[in-house]
Design a protein around this motif. Structure first.
Motif, PDB file in Angstrom:
ATOM      1  N   GLY A   8      -5.141   1.124 -12.584  1.00 10.35           N
ATOM      2  CA  GLY A   8      -4.400  -0.032 -12.960  1.00 10.35           C
ATOM      3  C   GLY A   8      -3.458   0.142 -14.214  1.00 10.35           C
ATOM      4  N   TRP A   9      -3.791   1.010 -15.068  1.00 11.66           N
ATOM      5  CA  TRP A   9      -3.549   1.463 -16.185  1.00 11.66           C
ATOM      6  C   TRP A   9      -2.049   2.197 -15.771  1.00 11.66           C
ATOM      7  CZ3 TRP A   9      -1.576   6.130 -18.235  1.00 11.66           C
ATOM      8  CH2 TRP A   9      -1.016   6.018 -19.567  1.00 11.66           C
ATOM      9  N   THR A  10      -2.116   3.077 -14.808  1.00 10.99           N
ATOM     10  CA  THR A  10      -1.188   3.928 -14.352  1.00 10.99           C
ATOM     11  C   THR A  10      -0.256   3.213 -13.662  1.00 10.99           C
ATOM     12  OG1 THR A  10      -2.600   5.827 -14.070  1.00 10.99           O
ATOM     13  CG2 THR A  10      -0.578   5.886 -12.831  1.00 10.99           C
ATOM     14  N   LEU A  11      -0.404   2.226 -12.849  1.00  9.49           N
ATOM     15  CA  LEU A  11       0.363   1.341 -12.233  1.00  9.49           C
ATOM     16  C   LEU A  11       1.159   0.476 -13.059  1.00  9.49           C
ATOM     17  CD1 LEU A  11      -1.924  -0.095  -9.414  1.00  9.49           C
ATOM     18  CD2 LEU A  11      -0.001   1.617  -8.980  1.00  9.49           C
ATOM     19  N   ASN A  12       0.583  -0.129 -14.145  1.00  6.60           N
ATOM     20  CA  ASN A  12       1.389  -0.920 -15.099  1.00  6.60           C
ATOM     21  C   ASN A  12       2.473   0.008 -15.892  1.00  6.60           C
ATOM     22  OD1 ASN A  12       0.277  -3.336 -14.351  1.00  6.60           O
ATOM     23  ND2 ASN A  12      -1.537  -2.946 -15.938  1.00  6.60           N
ATOM     24  N   GLY A  30      11.727   0.691  -3.605  1.00  7.35           N
ATOM     25  CA  GLY A  30      10.791   0.035  -2.701  1.00  7.35           C
ATOM     26  C   GLY A  30       9.447   1.141  -1.995  1.00  7.35           C
ATOM     27  N   ILE A  31      10.169   2.375  -1.822  1.00  8.54           N
ATOM     28  CA  ILE A  31       9.154   3.398  -1.321  1.00  8.54           C
ATOM     29  C   ILE A  31       8.136   3.475  -2.250  1.00  8.54           C
ATOM     30  CG2 ILE A  31       8.763   5.706  -0.563  1.00  8.54           C
ATOM     31  CD1 ILE A  31      11.260   5.692   0.693  1.00  8.54           C
ATOM     32  N   ILE A  32       8.515   3.533  -3.390  1.00  8.56           N
ATOM     33  CA  ILE A  32       7.235   3.736  -4.624  1.00  8.56           C
ATOM     34  C   ILE A  32       6.660   2.708  -4.669  1.00  8.56           C
ATOM     35  CG2 ILE A  32       6.890   4.348  -7.137  1.00  8.56           C
ATOM     36  CD1 ILE A  32       9.763   5.806  -7.054  1.00  8.56           C
ATOM     37  N   GLN A  33       6.926   1.394  -4.884  1.00  7.65           N
ATOM     38  CA  GLN A  33       6.272   0.368  -5.193  1.00  7.65           C
ATOM     39  C   GLN A  33       5.464  -0.106  -3.967  1.00  7.65           C
ATOM     40  OE1 GLN A  33       9.150  -2.532  -6.231  1.00  7.65           O
ATOM     41  NE2 GLN A  33       8.298  -2.587  -8.177  1.00  7.65           N
ATOM     42  N   GLY A  34       5.858   0.551  -2.673  1.00  8.29           N
ATOM     43  CA  GLY A  34       5.164   0.234  -1.417  1.00  8.29           C
ATOM     44  C   GLY A  34       4.066   1.051  -1.293  1.00  8.29           C
ATOM     45  N   ALA A  35       4.331   2.241  -1.867  1.00  9.93           N
ATOM     46  CA  ALA A  35       3.056   3.335  -1.682  1.00  9.93           C
ATOM     47  C   ALA A  35       2.080   2.863  -2.931  1.00  9.93           C
ATOM     48  CB  ALA A  35       3.979   4.709  -1.961  1.00  9.93           C
ATOM     49  N   LEU A  36       2.403   2.343  -3.893  1.00  8.96           N
ATOM     50  CA  LEU A  36       1.390   2.084  -4.887  1.00  8.96           C
ATOM     51  C   LEU A  36       0.768   0.858  -4.766  1.00  8.96           C
ATOM     52  CD1 LEU A  36       3.610   2.845  -7.957  1.00  8.96           C
ATOM     53  CD2 LEU A  36       1.585   4.316  -6.953  1.00  8.96           C
TER      54      LEU A  36
END
Length: 94
Positions: A8-12, A30-36
């Protein structure tokens, strides 16, 4: 629980750095956010807000990238999972 907090910290941190851009989110973001996105589930379940979709985006290119990211991550996860299960069956461990 510690792993979920770390994810969660990494995603934020990633999301904050991505959202500071003045340009709308495009295909690569979009690819980065979709993969995360799949990794955000544990945080969402405990009530921690994690941005998983950029509101300010380029439309179709972003959506195609997002869909490709989600599907790539899913294919990797489920591909490895089913490969492991089939390997267990072959070795007689199930």
């Amino acid at each position: 629980m510690l792993a979920a907090a770390a994810v969660g910290w990494t995603l934020n941190v990633i999301e904050i750095s991505l959202e500071h851009s003045a340009q709308p989110a495009g295909f690569s973001r979009g690819i980065i956010q979709g993969a995360l996105m799949p990794m955000s589930l544990p945080n969402l379940l405990v009530g921690k807000d994690v941005t998983i979709y950029s509101q300010k985006n380029t439309g179709v290119p972003y959506q195609i990238g997002y869909t490709a990211g989600v599907n790539s991550c899913g294919a990797l996860f489920f591909g490895l999972f089913f490969w492991r299960v089939s390997r267990w069956k072959r070795n007689g461990k199930t």
